[in-house]
Design a protein around this motif. Sequence first.
Motif, PDB file in Angstrom:
ATOM      1  N   HIS A 100       3.686 -15.838 -21.057  1.00 30.87           N
ATOM      2  CA  HIS A 100       2.914 -14.677 -20.578  1.00 30.87           C
ATOM      3  C   HIS A 100       2.056 -15.079 -19.374  1.00 30.87           C
ATOM      4  O   HIS A 100       1.928 -14.327 -18.408  1.00 30.87           O
ATOM      5  N   MET A 101       1.468 -16.264 -19.439  1.00 28.71           N
ATOM      6  CA  MET A 101       0.626 -16.719 -18.319  1.00 28.71           C
ATOM      7  C   MET A 101       1.477 -17.018 -17.088  1.00 28.71           C
ATOM      8  O   MET A 101       1.088 -16.706 -15.963  1.00 28.71           O
ATOM      9  N   ALA A 102       2.652 -17.580 -17.335  1.00 29.27           N
ATOM     10  CA  ALA A 102       3.541 -17.927 -16.211  1.00 29.27           C
ATOM     11  C   ALA A 102       3.924 -16.680 -15.420  1.00 29.27           C
ATOM     12  O   ALA A 102       4.086 -16.729 -14.196  1.00 29.27           O
ATOM     13  N   LEU A 103       4.062 -15.560 -16.105  1.00 29.10           N
ATOM     14  CA  LEU A 103       4.440 -14.313 -15.426  1.00 29.10           C
ATOM     15  C   LEU A 103       3.335 -13.825 -14.483  1.00 29.10           C
ATOM     16  O   LEU A 103       3.618 -13.078 -13.545  1.00 29.10           O
ATOM     17  N   ALA A 104       2.089 -14.225 -14.753  1.00 24.19           N
ATOM     18  CA  ALA A 104       0.971 -13.705 -13.955  1.00 24.19           C
ATOM     19  C   ALA A 104       0.447 -14.702 -12.930  1.00 24.19           C
ATOM     20  O   ALA A 104      -0.326 -14.338 -12.045  1.00 24.19           O
ATOM     21  N   LYS A 105       0.863 -15.943 -13.023  1.00 22.26           N
ATOM     22  CA  LYS A 105       0.293 -16.958 -12.127  1.00 22.26           C
ATOM     23  C   LYS A 105       0.881 -16.851 -10.722  1.00 22.26           C
ATOM     24  O   LYS A 105       1.936 -16.230 -10.533  1.00 22.26           O
ATOM     25  N   ALA A 106       0.212 -17.490  -9.776  1.00 27.12           N
ATOM     26  CA  ALA A 106       0.779 -17.587  -8.429  1.00 27.12           C
ATOM     27  C   ALA A 106       1.947 -18.567  -8.479  1.00 27.12           C
ATOM     28  O   ALA A 106       1.930 -19.495  -9.291  1.00 27.12           O
ATOM     29  N   PRO A 107       2.958 -18.359  -7.601  1.00 25.86           N
ATOM     30  CA  PRO A 107       4.137 -19.239  -7.674  1.00 25.86           C
ATOM     31  C   PRO A 107       3.782 -20.720  -7.578  1.00 25.86           C
ATOM     32  O   PRO A 107       4.420 -21.554  -8.228  1.00 25.86           O
ATOM     33  N   GLU A 108       2.759 -21.052  -6.782  1.00 30.57           N
ATOM     34  CA  GLU A 108       2.449 -22.470  -6.593  1.00 30.57           C
ATOM     35  C   GLU A 108       1.522 -23.032  -7.688  1.00 30.57           C
ATOM     36  O   GLU A 108       1.307 -24.244  -7.763  1.00 30.57           O
ATOM     37  N   GLN A 109       0.999 -22.167  -8.529  1.00 28.88           N
ATOM     38  CA  GLN A 109       0.125 -22.656  -9.607  1.00 28.88           C
ATOM     39  C   GLN A 109       0.962 -23.328 -10.684  1.00 28.88           C
ATOM     40  O   GLN A 109       2.049 -22.856 -11.007  1.00 28.88           O
ATOM     41  N   LYS A 110       0.402 -24.392 -11.264  1.00 27.62           N
ATOM     42  CA  LYS A 110       1.102 -25.080 -12.345  1.00 27.62           C
ATOM     43  C   LYS A 110       0.357 -24.858 -13.656  1.00 27.62           C
ATOM     44  O   LYS A 110      -0.867 -24.822 -13.668  1.00 27.62           O
ATOM     45  N   ILE A 111       1.096 -24.694 -14.734  1.00 25.71           N
ATOM     46  CA  ILE A 111       0.495 -24.639 -16.070  1.00 25.71           C
ATOM     47  C   ILE A 111       0.790 -25.965 -16.767  1.00 25.71           C
ATOM     48  O   ILE A 111       1.949 -26.399 -16.815  1.00 25.71           O
ATOM     49  N   ILE A 112      -0.266 -26.604 -17.261  1.00 27.00           N
ATOM     50  CA  ILE A 112      -0.079 -27.797 -18.090  1.00 27.00           C
ATOM     51  C   ILE A 112      -0.363 -27.356 -19.527  1.00 27.00           C
ATOM     52  O   ILE A 112      -1.452 -26.840 -19.804  1.00 27.00           O
ATOM     53  N   THR A 113       0.603 -27.519 -20.410  1.00 29.34           N
ATOM     54  CA  THR A 113       0.385 -27.087 -21.794  1.00 29.34           C
ATOM     55  C   THR A 113       0.523 -28.287 -22.723  1.00 29.34           C
ATOM     56  O   THR A 113       1.475 -29.057 -22.629  1.00 29.34           O
ATOM     57  N   VAL A 114      -0.482 -28.456 -23.574  1.00 27.59           N
ATOM     58  CA  VAL A 114      -0.627 -29.691 -24.364  1.00 27.59           C
ATOM     59  C   VAL A 114      -0.493 -29.379 -25.855  1.00 27.59           C
ATOM     60  O   VAL A 114      -1.126 -28.444 -26.350  1.00 27.59           O
ATOM     61  N   ASP A 115       0.306 -30.150 -26.544  1.00 30.05           N
ATOM     62  CA  ASP A 115       0.438 -29.971 -28.000  1.00 30.05           C
ATOM     63  C   ASP A 115       0.905 -31.268 -28.633  1.00 30.05           C
ATOM     64  O   ASP A 115       1.694 -32.003 -28.044  1.00 30.05           O
ATOM     65  N   LEU A 116       0.436 -31.512 -29.845  1.00 30.02           N
ATOM     66  CA  LEU A 116       0.881 -32.696 -30.593  1.00 30.02           C
ATOM     67  C   LEU A 116       1.945 -32.317 -31.629  1.00 30.02           C
ATOM     68  O   LEU A 116       2.477 -33.176 -32.312  1.00 30.02           O
ATOM     69  N   TYR A 117       2.253 -31.050 -31.732  1.00 29.84           N
ATOM     70  CA  TYR A 117       3.236 -30.552 -32.714  1.00 29.84           C
ATOM     71  C   TYR A 117       2.869 -31.008 -34.132  1.00 29.84           C
ATOM     72  O   TYR A 117       3.704 -31.447 -34.900  1.00 29.84           O
ATOM     73  N   CYS A 118       1.582 -30.900 -34.427  1.00 30.26           N
ATOM     74  CA  CYS A 118       1.077 -31.345 -35.731  1.00 30.26           C
ATOM     75  C   CYS A 118       0.875 -30.172 -36.687  1.00 30.26           C
ATOM     76  O   CYS A 118       0.591 -30.356 -37.860  1.00 30.26           O
ATOM     77  N   TRP A 119       1.003 -28.953 -36.192  1.00 30.00           N
ATOM     78  CA  TRP A 119       0.843 -27.774 -37.052  1.00 30.00           C
ATOM     79  C   TRP A 119       1.738 -26.652 -36.537  1.00 30.00           C
ATOM     80  O   TRP A 119       1.904 -26.483 -35.327  1.00 30.00           O
ATOM     81  N   ASN A 120       2.322 -25.917 -37.472  1.00 28.17           N
ATOM     82  CA  ASN A 120       3.005 -24.661 -37.116  1.00 28.17           C
ATOM     83  C   ASN A 120       3.001 -23.776 -38.351  1.00 28.17           C
ATOM     84  O   ASN A 120       2.893 -24.272 -39.472  1.00 28.17           O
ATOM     85  N   PRO A 121       3.106 -22.453 -38.166  1.00 28.13           N
ATOM     86  CA  PRO A 121       2.986 -21.556 -39.325  1.00 28.13           C
ATOM     87  C   PRO A 121       4.282 -21.377 -40.110  1.00 28.13           C
ATOM     88  O   PRO A 121       4.288 -20.654 -41.092  1.00 28.13           O
ATOM     89  N   TRP A 122       5.375 -22.028 -39.702  1.00 28.01           N
ATOM     90  CA  TRP A 122       6.670 -21.808 -40.357  1.00 28.01           C
ATOM     91  C   TRP A 122       7.060 -22.939 -41.296  1.00 28.01           C
ATOM     92  O   TRP A 122       8.122 -22.889 -41.914  1.00 28.01           O
ATOM     93  N   GLY A 123       6.233 -23.988 -41.321  1.00 26.22           N
ATOM     94  CA  GLY A 123       6.529 -25.109 -42.214  1.00 26.22           C
ATOM     95  C   GLY A 123       7.725 -25.936 -41.763  1.00 26.22           C
ATOM     96  O   GLY A 123       8.347 -26.614 -42.568  1.00 26.22           O
ATOM     97  N   VAL A 124       8.067 -25.896 -40.466  1.00 22.52           N
ATOM     98  CA  VAL A 124       9.164 -26.744 -39.979  1.00 22.52           C
ATOM     99  C   VAL A 124       8.603 -28.096 -39.570  1.00 22.52           C
ATOM    100  O   VAL A 124       7.397 -28.244 -39.343  1.00 22.52           O
ATOM    101  N   THR A 125       9.473 -29.077 -39.468  1.00 21.07           N
ATOM    102  CA  THR A 125       9.018 -30.429 -39.126  1.00 21.07           C
ATOM    103  C   THR A 125       8.519 -30.458 -37.676  1.00 21.07           C
ATOM    104  O   THR A 125       8.934 -29.618 -36.857  1.00 21.07           O
TER     105      THR A 125
END
Length: 226
Positions: A100-125
């Motif tokens: 959703h953010m990528a759709l609104a950003k300027a073309p030259e703007q970069k999004i850095i997204t950080v996650d450790l994949y330590c939690w999710n609501p579906w109970g997958v590994t």
Amino acid sequence: MSKTAEKQGSTAKPVTSRIANKVWREVSRPVRQLSRRIHGEEVAQTQPAASTYQQPEFDPKIATIEPEAIPFIQRLVRESRQYSGPIIEIGTLLGVTTTHMALAKAPEQKIITVDLYCWNPWGVTPAIHEAHTTQMLHYLVQTGHVDRVRMDKDEFFAKYRGPAPAMVFLDAMHDYENTKLDIEWAQRVGAKIISGHDYCDLHPGVIQIVDELGGPRELGGSVWVL
Ligand SMILES: C[S@@+](CC[C@H](N)C(=O)[O-])C[C@H]1O[C@@H](n2cnc3c(N)ncnc32)[C@H](O)[C@@H]1O
């Protein structure tokens, strides 16, 4: 009759009988095929219908921002276009808000997204979680719009040497102490817009720290901005 002939005679069928069998097999083939199909259908019908299985719910929109928050966060992203520096999201999950953010950003703007994949609501590994997120963000990563970082947020904060972020979106841990640490880091690195998710009764710690810092300048759903 020799012993061999007796033995052969006791097992080998007469030629006429073998021909009759062959003719019968050929004539009855369509009937047997039909019978197999019917039997197959009967077998299939004895399986429980798919709807009776207890399917684990896999709604990708669980734990992401609410529909009413999407135009709000996109407005914040458009506001951030005037600043240099990246947009940093802490807590990727599947990358739904990232897109959703990528759709609104300027073309030259970069999004850095950080996650450790330590939690999710579906109970997958963690491995399955990360594989899905990798796939979700494949195009945006390959085209250079998004950097996907697999890291604990506090380690990322300690290692970050980039320019002041144009915007941060804090959405990993929602207790008071962690939200405070996240906001303090964003302030320390000079983030121009500091926002996050879950200013709501379910997360009193978020409400408490955001209120201590003057309260949300604006809310969109439960997305807050200082
Ligand atoms: C609520 S979800 C993020 C939702 C996402 N921002 C969205 O709107 O679609 C929280 C995510 O934070 C991650 N997370 C939790 N604690 C973390 C930590 N200490 N460091 C990095 N990621 C963390 C979890 O693995 C999870 O994917």
